[in-house]
Structures are given as C-alpha cells and as structure tokens.
Motif scaffolding. Structure first.
Motif, PDB file in Angstrom:
ATOM      1  N   ARG A  51      -3.917  51.634  31.076  1.00  0.00           N
ATOM      2  CA  ARG A  51      -5.098  50.817  30.839  1.00  0.00           C
ATOM      3  C   ARG A  51      -6.132  51.259  31.868  1.00  0.00           C
ATOM      4  O   ARG A  51      -5.902  51.175  33.070  1.00  0.00           O
ATOM      5  CB  ARG A  51      -4.764  49.337  31.014  1.00  0.00           C
ATOM      6  N   LEU A  76      -5.686  51.310  35.756  1.00  0.00           N
ATOM      7  CA  LEU A  76      -5.400  50.017  36.389  1.00  0.00           C
ATOM      8  C   LEU A  76      -3.888  49.797  36.431  1.00  0.00           C
ATOM      9  O   LEU A  76      -3.332  49.371  37.431  1.00  0.00           O
ATOM     10  CB  LEU A  76      -6.073  48.899  35.596  1.00  0.00           C
ATOM     11  N   GLY A 129       1.278  49.708  32.232  1.00  0.00           N
ATOM     12  CA  GLY A 129       2.118  48.736  31.532  1.00  0.00           C
ATOM     13  C   GLY A 129       2.110  47.460  32.350  1.00  0.00           C
ATOM     14  O   GLY A 129       1.283  46.595  32.147  1.00  0.00           O
ATOM     15  N   SER A 130       2.997  47.372  33.340  1.00  0.00           N
ATOM     16  CA  SER A 130       3.065  46.199  34.206  1.00  0.00           C
ATOM     17  C   SER A 130       2.736  46.568  35.647  1.00  0.00           C
ATOM     18  O   SER A 130       3.456  47.347  36.277  1.00  0.00           O
ATOM     19  CB  SER A 130       4.460  45.586  34.154  1.00  0.00           C
ATOM     20  N   GLN A 131       1.664  45.986  36.196  1.00  0.00           N
ATOM     21  CA  GLN A 131       1.323  46.314  37.578  1.00  0.00           C
ATOM     22  C   GLN A 131       2.314  45.691  38.555  1.00  0.00           C
ATOM     23  O   GLN A 131       2.475  46.182  39.676  1.00  0.00           O
ATOM     24  CB  GLN A 131      -0.113  45.894  37.910  1.00  0.00           C
ATOM     25  N   ILE A 132       3.000  44.624  38.137  1.00  0.00           N
ATOM     26  CA  ILE A 132       4.018  44.028  39.013  1.00  0.00           C
ATOM     27  C   ILE A 132       5.232  44.959  39.106  1.00  0.00           C
ATOM     28  O   ILE A 132       5.774  45.189  40.186  1.00  0.00           O
ATOM     29  CB  ILE A 132       4.410  42.622  38.512  1.00  0.00           C
ATOM     30  N   ASP A 133       5.646  45.537  37.968  1.00  0.00           N
ATOM     31  CA  ASP A 133       6.743  46.509  38.010  1.00  0.00           C
ATOM     32  C   ASP A 133       6.368  47.698  38.894  1.00  0.00           C
ATOM     33  O   ASP A 133       7.195  48.217  39.655  1.00  0.00           O
ATOM     34  CB  ASP A 133       7.060  47.025  36.592  1.00  0.00           C
ATOM     35  N   LYS A 169       1.312  26.449  43.451  1.00  0.00           N
ATOM     36  CA  LYS A 169       1.072  27.437  42.392  1.00  0.00           C
ATOM     37  C   LYS A 169      -0.428  27.719  42.279  1.00  0.00           C
ATOM     38  O   LYS A 169      -1.248  26.872  42.611  1.00  0.00           O
ATOM     39  CB  LYS A 169       1.597  26.896  41.079  1.00  0.00           C
ATOM     40  N   GLY A 170      -0.755  28.888  41.788  1.00  0.00           N
ATOM     41  CA  GLY A 170      -2.156  29.272  41.646  1.00  0.00           C
ATOM     42  C   GLY A 170      -2.398  30.582  42.360  1.00  0.00           C
ATOM     43  O   GLY A 170      -1.489  31.136  42.988  1.00  0.00           O
ATOM     44  N   VAL A 171      -3.608  31.088  42.242  1.00  0.00           N
ATOM     45  CA  VAL A 171      -3.921  32.393  42.815  1.00  0.00           C
ATOM     46  C   VAL A 171      -5.218  32.319  43.613  1.00  0.00           C
ATOM     47  O   VAL A 171      -6.248  31.862  43.103  1.00  0.00           O
ATOM     48  CB  VAL A 171      -4.055  33.465  41.708  1.00  0.00           C
ATOM     49  N   ARG A 192      -8.461  33.902  45.160  1.00  0.00           N
ATOM     50  CA  ARG A 192      -9.273  35.016  44.659  1.00  0.00           C
ATOM     51  C   ARG A 192     -10.553  35.171  45.460  1.00  0.00           C
ATOM     52  O   ARG A 192     -11.076  34.209  46.014  1.00  0.00           O
ATOM     53  CB  ARG A 192      -9.639  34.779  43.190  1.00  0.00           C
ATOM     54  N   SER A 238      -4.970  37.563  46.148  1.00  0.00           N
ATOM     55  CA  SER A 238      -4.226  37.949  44.959  1.00  0.00           C
ATOM     56  C   SER A 238      -2.870  37.260  44.953  1.00  0.00           C
ATOM     57  O   SER A 238      -2.486  36.603  45.917  1.00  0.00           O
ATOM     58  CB  SER A 238      -4.028  39.461  44.921  1.00  0.00           C
ATOM     59  N   PHE A 239      -2.159  37.442  43.873  1.00  0.00           N
ATOM     60  CA  PHE A 239      -0.744  37.113  43.813  1.00  0.00           C
ATOM     61  C   PHE A 239       0.005  38.237  44.513  1.00  0.00           C
ATOM     62  O   PHE A 239      -0.327  39.404  44.333  1.00  0.00           O
ATOM     63  CB  PHE A 239      -0.316  37.005  42.343  1.00  0.00           C
ATOM     64  N   ILE A 253     -10.151  25.669  44.450  1.00  0.00           N
ATOM     65  CA  ILE A 253      -9.781  26.412  43.242  1.00  0.00           C
ATOM     66  C   ILE A 253     -10.246  25.605  42.031  1.00  0.00           C
ATOM     67  O   ILE A 253      -9.670  24.573  41.727  1.00  0.00           O
ATOM     68  CB  ILE A 253      -8.267  26.668  43.180  1.00  0.00           C
TER      69      ILE A 253
END
Lengths: 132, 361
Positions: B17, B28, B31-35, B289-291, B293, B311-312, B337
C-alpha cells in the motif's frame, strides 16, 4: 480484495448495512475501508439502548494509522454490539463482512432510509477510483 | 511531482500500500504493519530508505566546516568510518534538521539528511560551505536499504564476499565499512541492531531480492514509525522543527558545548540554558484503551502541552507518545481524546530496548 456480498447496502462513508430476517440491521465497515485504515487496534462502540440517527457519528474505529468515525446507515435503537472486538479489533481486518460486524440496530424508518444507501454495484464503482 | 525510488516497482509487485511521504511514493505496508513491526523486533526486516538524501562533502577544510555547522562535535570522530548524530541549527537555535555524518577521510565526510528537508538542507549547506571552499555533492545515484532486527546482521553478512564480510562483521555500533560496492553502516531507526546499506541504484533491486531470498521481510514506513517511537527516537517535523531547540526536544545529549567552538546557534542555546527552558519533551504511556495521536492537547496542572509523535505501540499493546509540556508538569497529566480527558503516565524512554518493554520495574 474480498468480494462484496450482494445482500449489503453501503454508506458513501464505507459502512455496510445488512437487513436481517428479523428486520434488524447489522452494521460494519467495508473490506475496502479496513484495508485503507490498516491494522485496527481499538474500537469504541455505542451502548445497547442508545438511539442513533442515520448519517450521525456513533462509533469510532482506530487503526495504528488513524481514527475514523463510524456513521449510522439507518436510524433506530442499538440492540446489540460486537463485544468480541474489544479484545480482538483485528477481527475487522480479517472478516469485515462477517465476524467483524460492529453493532445491530432496530430501525425506525427502514424503508425510506434504505433508499438512500448504495447497492453493491454502486459502492464498487465508488471505491474503484481508490484501488491501487 | 511525486518521486519514486529505484525499488518502486519491487514494492508494487509485493502488493504494498503506497503513500506520499515527503514528496516520495513510498510503501506504508505490505499487508499488516503490526506483523512487520514484530518481525523486526524478533527476526529481521528491511526498509527502502532511498528517499533519504545522501550528501558528500569534499575539501581540505571539511572538518572545520562541520565544526561550525553542527551542534554536536565533529571532533568526536577520530577514526575513518565513525558516525555521529547531530542537529543542524539556525542562528536562533531552532532545528533545521537532524542528520548522521560519517568521517571517511580528512577531506571527505558523508552526511545523510531527511527526505522532506532536502531542499532547505542543501541550500543551507551550500550557503555555509562557501567560506570553507567545501564541495557539496548530492548523491542521487545512491539507494539505501535498512536491514534491522536481532538476526539482521547475520542475514546480511551471509550475502557478502569473504573480505567484506570480515570487515562488516567487526564494526561496532555507529561505524561504517565499505566493500562489494556497498557502504555498510551499523546504524538504524528501530532500536534493533542491524545495518543501513548504501548501494548504487543500479544494484539496489538485486540486493533487495537477495535479502528477501535470505529471509529478510520487506517492511513499510508504518512499521518504521512505530519501531522508532518505541525506541525513543525523534522524527523531524513532528517532534522538532525550526521553532524548537534541542533543549526542548530532549536532544540536549547531542549538543556539545565544547570550549571555544563557535557553532551556528550556540549563542541562542546558551542564552536559553541561562534563562531556563520553559517547555520540555517527555514520554507518555496510556493504560486506557485508545490511541495517542499527533496534535492532541495534553492538560497539565501547569498549563497545556501537546502530543508530538503518538501511536499504538505493537510491542507493548498500548499507546505511547512524546509530548511537549510545560517544564515541571510531571503529575496529573491528561490527554484530550475527542473531548474526553484520559489520564496518561509520564515515563522514561526508550519504551522498548532490545525487543523488551522498559515500562515495568
């Protein structure tokens, strides 16, 4: 990109709505939307019993990248929310049209509001320009 | 016009992407930026960082020039190959950019600056270099691939000739070696060990493909951002800019006030230090919970601050951020937030070091 199920209607803002046999409406975000947002990490859902109005923001999904408001596709009362998303928001990435549903609405004015939503072909056309 | 690195087709073939980053069309995620984040913490990942600007400085008086130009002391570099992180300041002590400079020979230093600041950096170098007769040469013919993670070095070393492997295997952190047509530096922007490899453009695709075949996972700028934030590293434009001094960006450790060295911005920095710095940069963690920014308001008993990078954090499973707050505001911090005030904790960072959370204990 996942195929769009034929029984869904869409907001231009990428929420889907499915009218169930019982006349309730299940709401989620499209596969295209989850792809654009990227990995989801947090979901803020309405409460059961809340009244939502078509076109108004009533939930938030957050990915690593961005927070995105969720707009109700139809008006009514929230009668169920997908609590499993609290611990596993990534379910939306994995199955946007199935297990990744957000909440269920008991609609007030379904027939009229349904007219305002896009059918799968019109939605596919809308997102075509975004595909890379 | 959007610029493309020599690896653009490779990214697209992998289904990346793409996103505009400082005028460059960059991946960017794939697929998965966390992976991708986790693969760098646990194994090895690679990033196309060819959008960054390599500038070679040649001339007999280059060291003298850098002594004047940089807030850190170029005289810390005594052996060829050694690198230094420094801010480039204006006369007011504001940060024009942050950079890495390599000492290669007394008449040859190499500087790497950010992509988004390329034009103003080159203009500044050229303006300041005249008095020292230093030749400023942008190396647009070079690409750069960062290979990062606990297994990154081994995977790179396996692809090198015997002589280059021997040279690259023994370099310490913040040192570069050359061989096989590559400039191999033990640096990075993830908090993990690894190399940043500068390669001629014509050889970059082949190197990328060989790294993939060696089991190095392509990673996008999304993962690069969460990795560097967890590692406590600043991002230019978000954590500091020309209106912010190193004192206000937690970069005081990069300022060398060595006696008698008249560098650009020094007088302003000393004045600020004497007057006291009103704003400081801190690390925050949110247990709710939340992010967090960029741009969110931080409410403190001493007045408002703001979230810089936020960020997370995939390694921690919660949100972290840098914030600039009034000096002394260390308790009772809350972040706004979407109209809700959420408590946050002030913590020391790096948030993650060598793959492990630094938040507990």
């Amino acid at each position: 990109m996942q195929e769009i199920p034929g029984d869904l209607k869409f907001n231009k803002s990428h929420e889907w709505a499915r009218v169930e046999d019982a006349g309730t409406v299940t709401v989620g975000i499209s596969d295209h939307a989850q792809g654009a947002l990227g990995d989801l990490v947090y979901v803020e859902l309405p409460s059961v019993g809340d009244t939502v109005k078509a076109g108004n923001a009533c939930a938030v999904v957050e990915s690593v990248k961005a927070a995105s408001d969720i707009y109700a596709p139809v008006s009514g009362e929230v009668i169920a929310i997908n609590e499993a998303l609290t611990d596993k928001p990534e379910t939306i990435n994995e199955d946007a049209y199935g297990d990744g549903w957000l909440f269920v609405i008991k609609p007030d004015n379904l027939a009229d509001e349904l007219e305002e939503l896009l059918d799968p072909d019109a939605y596919a056309e809308l997102i075509e320009g975004d595909e890379s | 016009m959007t610029r493309k690195t020599v690896l653009n087709d490779s990214h697209r073939a992998l289904g990346a992407r793409m996103v505009d980053f400082g005028g460059w069309d960059m991946p960017l995620n794939y697929g998965s930026q966390i992976d991708e984040h986790h693969v760098v913490r646990r194994d090895a990942g690679m990033f196309d960082v060819s959008h960054m600007t390599v500038v070679d400085l040649h001339g007999a008086r280059t060291r003298e020039f850098l002594r004047h130009l940089l807030a850190n002391s170029i005289d810390k570099l005594k052996k060829p190959g050694k690198a230094l992180y420094s801010c480039l300041l204006n006369e007011r002590g504001g940060v024009i950019d942050d950079l890495i400079v390599y000492f290669l020979a007394e008449d040859f230093f190499r500087v790497i600056v950010n992509a988004a600041t390329r034009d103003k950096d080159l203009a500044w170098f050229n303006q300041q270099a005249k008095a020292y007769a230093v030749d400023v040469r942008e190396r647009a013919d070079l690409a750069m691939i960062a290979v990062q993670g606990p297994n990154a070095r081994d995977k790179v070393l396996g692809l090198l000739s015997a002589a280059t492997r021997e040279a690259a295997a023994k370099i310490g952190k913040f040192v570069a070696a050359e061989g096989d047509g590559l400039f191999i530096a033990r640096t990075g922007y993830t908090g993990e060990d690894g190399f940043e490899i500068i390669v001629p453009e014509r050889d970059a695709v082949a190197l990328w493909d060989r790294l993939r075949a060696a089991g190095v996972a392509p990673c996008g700028l999304g993962a690069r951002d969460t990795l560097r934030l967890e590692a406590g590293m600043n991002l230019y434009g978000q954590d500091m800019d020309e209106t912010v001094s190193p004192w206000e960006a937690n970069l005081g450790w990069t300022v060398a006030l060595d006696p008698g060295r008249d560098f650009i911005g020094r007088a302003a920095l000393e004045q600020q230090q004497a007057d006291g710095v009103a704003r400081v940069m801190v690390g925050l963690v949110m247990d709710d919970k939340g992010v967090l920014r960029h741009g969110q308001r931080v409410a403190t008993p001493l007045g408002d601050g703001e979230i810089l990078s936020g960020s997370f954090a995939p390694t921690l499973g919660k949100s972290i951020a840098f914030a600039r707050v009034p000096a002394g505001a260390y308790d009772g911090l809350q972040v706004d937030i979407r109209g809700r005030l959420v408590p946050v904790r002030l913590v020391k960072y790096p948030f993650v070091r060598d793959g492990r959370s630094q938040l507990e204990g």
